[in-house]
Scaffold this motif. Structure first.
Motif, PDB file in Angstrom:
ATOM      1  N   HIS A  59       4.470  -9.804   6.727  1.00  0.00           N
ATOM      2  CA  HIS A  59       4.249  -8.520   6.055  1.00  0.00           C
ATOM      3  C   HIS A  59       2.742  -8.405   5.824  1.00  0.00           C
ATOM      4  N   PHE A  60       2.124  -7.392   6.392  1.00  0.00           N
ATOM      5  CA  PHE A  60       0.679  -7.209   6.223  1.00  0.00           C
ATOM      6  C   PHE A  60       0.369  -6.063   5.280  1.00  0.00           C
ATOM      7  N   MET A  61      -0.736  -6.213   4.535  1.00  0.00           N
ATOM      8  CA  MET A  61      -1.323  -5.067   3.858  1.00  0.00           C
ATOM      9  C   MET A  61      -2.136  -4.351   4.921  1.00  0.00           C
ATOM     10  N   ALA A  62      -1.980  -3.040   5.015  1.00  0.00           N
ATOM     11  CA  ALA A  62      -2.764  -2.278   5.992  1.00  0.00           C
ATOM     12  C   ALA A  62      -3.489  -1.164   5.253  1.00  0.00           C
ATOM     13  N   LYS A  63      -4.693  -0.839   5.729  1.00  0.00           N
ATOM     14  CA  LYS A  63      -5.463   0.181   5.003  1.00  0.00           C
ATOM     15  C   LYS A  63      -4.685   1.488   4.960  1.00  0.00           C
ATOM     16  N   LEU A  75       5.619   3.348  12.943  1.00  0.00           N
ATOM     17  CA  LEU A  75       5.521   2.077  13.650  1.00  0.00           C
ATOM     18  C   LEU A  75       5.203   0.937  12.681  1.00  0.00           C
ATOM     19  N   ILE A  76       4.141   1.123  11.855  1.00  0.00           N
ATOM     20  CA  ILE A  76       3.748   0.006  10.989  1.00  0.00           C
ATOM     21  C   ILE A  76       4.731  -0.240   9.846  1.00  0.00           C
ATOM     22  N   ASN A  77       5.455   0.804   9.450  1.00  0.00           N
ATOM     23  CA  ASN A  77       6.524   0.578   8.464  1.00  0.00           C
ATOM     24  C   ASN A  77       7.600  -0.343   9.046  1.00  0.00           C
ATOM     25  N   HIS A  78       7.938  -0.137  10.321  1.00  0.00           N
ATOM     26  CA  HIS A  78       8.932  -0.984  10.989  1.00  0.00           C
ATOM     27  C   HIS A  78       8.418  -2.404  11.196  1.00  0.00           C
ATOM     28  N   LEU A  79       7.097  -2.564  11.156  1.00  0.00           N
ATOM     29  CA  LEU A  79       6.501  -3.895  11.357  1.00  0.00           C
ATOM     30  C   LEU A  79       6.168  -4.553  10.013  1.00  0.00           C
ATOM     31  N   HIS A  80       6.826  -4.106   8.950  1.00  0.00           N
ATOM     32  CA  HIS A  80       6.722  -4.697   7.609  1.00  0.00           C
ATOM     33  C   HIS A  80       5.342  -4.533   6.957  1.00  0.00           C
ATOM     34  N   ALA A  81       4.548  -3.551   7.387  1.00  0.00           N
ATOM     35  CA  ALA A  81       3.242  -3.359   6.738  1.00  0.00           C
ATOM     36  C   ALA A  81       3.408  -2.432   5.535  1.00  0.00           C
ATOM     37  N   PHE A  82       2.495  -2.577   4.566  1.00  0.00           N
ATOM     38  CA  PHE A  82       2.506  -1.665   3.421  1.00  0.00           C
ATOM     39  C   PHE A  82       1.059  -1.286   3.089  1.00  0.00           C
ATOM     40  N   PRO A  83       0.855  -0.076   2.524  1.00  0.00           N
ATOM     41  CA  PRO A  83      -0.509   0.427   2.353  1.00  0.00           C
ATOM     42  C   PRO A  83      -1.277  -0.213   1.201  1.00  0.00           C
ATOM     43  N   VAL A  84      -2.578  -0.310   1.381  1.00  0.00           N
ATOM     44  CA  VAL A  84      -3.480  -0.755   0.313  1.00  0.00           C
ATOM     45  C   VAL A  84      -4.695   0.165   0.320  1.00  0.00           C
ATOM     46  N   LYS A  85      -5.103   0.571  -0.882  1.00  0.00           N
ATOM     47  CA  LYS A  85      -6.320   1.385  -1.009  1.00  0.00           C
ATOM     48  C   LYS A  85      -7.506   0.427  -1.006  1.00  0.00           C
ATOM     49  N   ARG A  86      -8.461   0.665  -0.134  1.00  0.00           N
ATOM     50  CA  ARG A  86      -9.592  -0.249  -0.049  1.00  0.00           C
ATOM     51  C   ARG A  86     -10.665   0.122  -1.065  1.00  0.00           C
ATOM     52  N   GLY A  87     -11.409  -0.903  -1.476  1.00  0.00           N
ATOM     53  CA  GLY A  87     -12.552  -0.671  -2.356  1.00  0.00           C
ATOM     54  C   GLY A  87     -12.192  -0.454  -3.816  1.00  0.00           C
ATOM     55  N   ALA A  93      -0.228  -2.064  -4.489  1.00  0.00           N
ATOM     56  CA  ALA A  93      -0.290  -3.005  -3.358  1.00  0.00           C
ATOM     57  C   ALA A  93      -0.162  -4.442  -3.864  1.00  0.00           C
ATOM     58  N   LEU A  94      -0.770  -4.739  -5.020  1.00  0.00           N
ATOM     59  CA  LEU A  94      -0.663  -6.091  -5.589  1.00  0.00           C
ATOM     60  C   LEU A  94       0.784  -6.390  -5.975  1.00  0.00           C
ATOM     61  N   ARG A  95       1.439  -5.399  -6.588  1.00  0.00           N
ATOM     62  CA  ARG A  95       2.851  -5.582  -6.967  1.00  0.00           C
ATOM     63  C   ARG A  95       3.719  -5.804  -5.730  1.00  0.00           C
ATOM     64  N   THR A  96       3.489  -4.991  -4.700  1.00  0.00           N
ATOM     65  CA  THR A  96       4.269  -5.127  -3.457  1.00  0.00           C
ATOM     66  C   THR A  96       4.049  -6.504  -2.840  1.00  0.00           C
ATOM     67  N   GLY A  97       2.791  -6.945  -2.801  1.00  0.00           N
ATOM     68  CA  GLY A  97       2.461  -8.257  -2.247  1.00  0.00           C
ATOM     69  C   GLY A  97       3.156  -9.385  -3.002  1.00  0.00           C
ATOM     70  N   LEU A  98       3.136  -9.306  -4.326  1.00  0.00           N
ATOM     71  CA  LEU A  98       3.807 -10.327  -5.152  1.00  0.00           C
ATOM     72  C   LEU A  98       5.304 -10.344  -4.857  1.00  0.00           C
ATOM     73  N   GLU A  99       5.881  -9.147  -4.710  1.00  0.00           N
ATOM     74  CA  GLU A  99       7.323  -9.027  -4.453  1.00  0.00           C
ATOM     75  C   GLU A  99       7.687  -9.651  -3.096  1.00  0.00           C
ATOM     76  N   VAL A 100       6.852  -9.410  -2.084  1.00  0.00           N
ATOM     77  CA  VAL A 100       7.068  -9.988  -0.747  1.00  0.00           C
ATOM     78  C   VAL A 100       7.143 -11.515  -0.854  1.00  0.00           C
ATOM     79  N   LEU A 101       6.182 -12.094  -1.597  1.00  0.00           N
ATOM     80  CA  LEU A 101       6.129 -13.556  -1.742  1.00  0.00           C
ATOM     81  C   LEU A 101       7.305 -14.081  -2.563  1.00  0.00           C
ATOM     82  N   LYS A 102       7.639 -13.377  -3.653  1.00  0.00           N
ATOM     83  CA  LYS A 102       8.736 -13.827  -4.521  1.00  0.00           C
ATOM     84  C   LYS A 102      10.078 -13.767  -3.796  1.00  0.00           C
TER      85      LYS A 102
END
Length: 193
Positions: A59-63, A75-87, A93-102
């Motif tokens: 699962h990748f964070m994608a801009k 396409l990227i939704n099907h490839l398990h990516a989720f959006p992150v706001k840069r800068g 995005a942090l919550r989603t990332g934690l959930e992926v790992l948990k």
């Protein structure tokens, strides 16, 4: 067969011979449980290269901008990516990332946050350390080495999981944890360059 496996097969058949991909250390990759996969970033092709060489779906964070392009978004939704706001600090995005790992999945992240123009490792961002400290996920360093030129070998080196327990126990800062992870990526570089 799910879409991810289908896409992985196609991309693997194209990129592996094109870049003569050599994968090292993949047998050290944890077979189960949450994994924070941390790699250097030298090309837009890094995510698919990791996707076809890692033994588990990533699962990748994608801009965020990529999710505004309709076809690409699907396409990227099907490839398990989720959006992150840069800068900025993107709490969702942090919550989603934690959930992926948990949930015991693999979260792929490029600690530098952006591509390195000269191929040298840049300073990592604290978000990586945040994920490493806030979960019990295995932290796997990875170095992608090569020029991304057709028929010139490209190496993908997976390191052994990093022991983050001492940093978690003494409540190290995210910055310190990120620096520690970056040292491990640099060590893979130094060993295989």
């Amino acid at each position: 067969m799910d879409f991810y496996s289908f896409a992985k097969g196609i991309v693997k058949n194209i990129l592996t011979p094109l870049y003569r991909i050599k994968v090292i250390g993949v047998e050290q990759f944890p077979q189960e449980g949450g994994v924070l996969l941390c790699a250097n970033h030298i090309s837009n092709l890094d995510p698919p290269i990791l996707g076809i060489t890692a033994p588990r779906p990533i699962h990748f964070m994608a801009k965020e901008e990529l999710f505004r392009v309709p076809i690409l978004k699907n396409l990227i939704n099907h490839l398990h990516a989720f959006p992150v706001k840069r800068g900025m600090s993107d709490r969702q995005a942090l919550r989603t990332g934690l959930e992926v790992l948990k949930q015991g999945h693999v979260l792929g992240i490029f600690p530098e946050g952006t591509r390195s123009k000269d191929g040298k490792l840049k300073k990592g961002l604290p978000g990586v350390g945040f994920f490493a400290l806030r979960t019990n996920a295995a932290v796997v360093p990875c170095a992608i080495i090569g020029p991304y030129r057709p028929f010139v070998p490209l190496k993908v080196i997976y390191g052994a999981p990093i022991d983050m327990a001492p940093l978690r126990e003494r409540k190290a800062s995210p910055e310190e944890a990120t620096d520690y992870i970056m040292q491990h990526i640099q060590a893979l570089f130094d060993q295989h360059h």
